[in-house]
Scaffold this motif. Sequence first.
Motif, PDB file in Angstrom:
ATOM      1  N   ALA A  35       0.756  -1.332   0.023  1.00 44.93           N
ATOM      2  CA  ALA A  35      -0.077   0.038  -0.233  1.00 44.93           C
ATOM      3  C   ALA A  35       0.783   1.297  -0.053  1.00 44.93           C
ATOM      4  O   ALA A  35       0.307   2.204  -0.812  1.00 44.93           O
ATOM      5  CB  ALA A  35      -0.937  -0.283   1.176  1.00 44.93           C
ATOM      6  N   ASP A  36       1.769   1.292   0.615  1.00 38.00           N
ATOM      7  CA  ASP A  36       2.672   2.393   0.669  1.00 38.00           C
ATOM      8  C   ASP A  36       3.717   2.618  -0.657  1.00 38.00           C
ATOM      9  O   ASP A  36       4.038   3.790  -0.935  1.00 38.00           O
ATOM     10  CB  ASP A  36       3.937   2.190   1.669  1.00 38.00           C
ATOM     11  N   VAL A  38       2.435   1.956  -3.801  1.00 44.78           N
ATOM     12  CA  VAL A  38       1.776   2.291  -4.818  1.00 44.78           C
ATOM     13  C   VAL A  38       0.984   3.669  -4.776  1.00 44.78           C
ATOM     14  O   VAL A  38       0.875   4.459  -3.758  1.00 44.78           O
ATOM     15  CB  VAL A  38       0.474   1.206  -5.123  1.00 44.78           C
ATOM     16  N   SER A  39       0.599   4.422  -5.746  1.00 43.50           N
ATOM     17  CA  SER A  39       0.335   5.641  -5.950  1.00 43.50           C
ATOM     18  C   SER A  39      -1.194   5.550  -5.414  1.00 43.50           C
ATOM     19  O   SER A  39      -1.832   4.429  -5.458  1.00 43.50           O
ATOM     20  CB  SER A  39       0.308   6.433  -7.115  1.00 43.50           C
ATOM     21  N   ASP A  40      -1.803   6.757  -5.129  1.00 42.61           N
ATOM     22  CA  ASP A  40      -3.398   6.644  -4.694  1.00 42.61           C
ATOM     23  C   ASP A  40      -4.393   6.256  -5.773  1.00 42.61           C
ATOM     24  O   ASP A  40      -5.173   5.658  -5.582  1.00 42.61           O
ATOM     25  CB  ASP A  40      -3.823   8.015  -4.247  1.00 42.61           C
ATOM     26  N   ILE A  42      -3.664   3.952  -8.151  1.00 45.72           N
ATOM     27  CA  ILE A  42      -3.131   2.903  -8.772  1.00 45.72           C
ATOM     28  C   ILE A  42      -4.132   2.234  -9.815  1.00 45.72           C
ATOM     29  O   ILE A  42      -5.232   2.110  -9.187  1.00 45.72           O
ATOM     30  CB  ILE A  42      -2.668   1.935  -7.684  1.00 45.72           C
ATOM     31  N   LYS A  55      -6.193   3.032  -4.403  1.00 46.38           N
ATOM     32  CA  LYS A  55      -5.634   2.530  -3.432  1.00 46.38           C
ATOM     33  C   LYS A  55      -6.813   1.499  -2.542  1.00 46.38           C
ATOM     34  O   LYS A  55      -6.199   0.358  -1.999  1.00 46.38           O
ATOM     35  CB  LYS A  55      -4.868   3.417  -2.510  1.00 46.38           C
ATOM     36  N   GLU A  56      -7.748   1.902  -2.402  1.00 46.32           N
ATOM     37  CA  GLU A  56      -8.786   1.088  -1.467  1.00 46.32           C
ATOM     38  C   GLU A  56      -9.092   0.084  -2.127  1.00 46.32           C
ATOM     39  O   GLU A  56      -8.956  -1.135  -1.489  1.00 46.32           O
ATOM     40  CB  GLU A  56     -10.090   2.159  -1.198  1.00 46.32           C
ATOM     41  N   PHE A  58      -7.378  -1.749  -3.960  1.00 46.99           N
ATOM     42  CA  PHE A  58      -6.121  -2.407  -4.132  1.00 46.99           C
ATOM     43  C   PHE A  58      -5.671  -3.035  -3.028  1.00 46.99           C
ATOM     44  O   PHE A  58      -5.553  -4.285  -2.842  1.00 46.99           O
ATOM     45  CB  PHE A  58      -4.649  -1.359  -4.716  1.00 46.99           C
ATOM     46  N   THR A  59      -6.043  -2.487  -1.826  1.00 45.32           N
ATOM     47  CA  THR A  59      -5.766  -3.082  -0.584  1.00 45.32           C
ATOM     48  C   THR A  59      -6.803  -4.108  -0.317  1.00 45.32           C
ATOM     49  O   THR A  59      -6.528  -4.952   0.319  1.00 45.32           O
ATOM     50  CB  THR A  59      -5.501  -2.084   0.759  1.00 45.32           C
ATOM     51  N   LYS A 114       6.880   5.423  -6.801  1.00 46.04           N
ATOM     52  CA  LYS A 114       5.879   4.926  -6.510  1.00 46.04           C
ATOM     53  C   LYS A 114       5.012   4.202  -7.772  1.00 46.04           C
ATOM     54  O   LYS A 114       5.392   4.615  -8.911  1.00 46.04           O
ATOM     55  CB  LYS A 114       4.718   6.035  -6.082  1.00 46.04           C
TER      56      LYS A 114
END
Length: 125
Positions: A35-36, A38-40, A42, A55-56, A58-59, A114
């Motif tokens: 998560a750290d 990748v860009s927001d 992603i 990112k949400e 993605f996680t 990132k």
Amino acid sequence: MTKITVKPDCGNAPKKELLKQLNIAFARANSNFLADIVSDDIEWDIMGDQKVSGKEQFTRKLETLKSEKVSELMLDRILTHGKEGAANGIIKMENGNEYAFSDFYEFTGAKGTKVRSITSYIVRI
């Protein structure tokens, strides 16, 4: 513990090292590191399966991957040039399944650290 095998030439440049660590984090289900890195915004396109945006999502996708444990990651090649990179190898799962993969990455810029996008090709072998 996940066994990691990396060819010696896979880490002689900063972005190669970053992609090596990213792949190890995927194998070890280290969602905090991923998560750290990748860009927001992603974008992750898992060919033939789904597209993940942001990112949400993605996680959330990373959490679903934790159900299958990786026993071994063999990284064959890592390439980088400018704002792009690629890695390929084989993942062996604890349940006996094996997958060959090729991932293509785009960074936020040539100097960026990132990851902006990932395109994954995964084949069961």
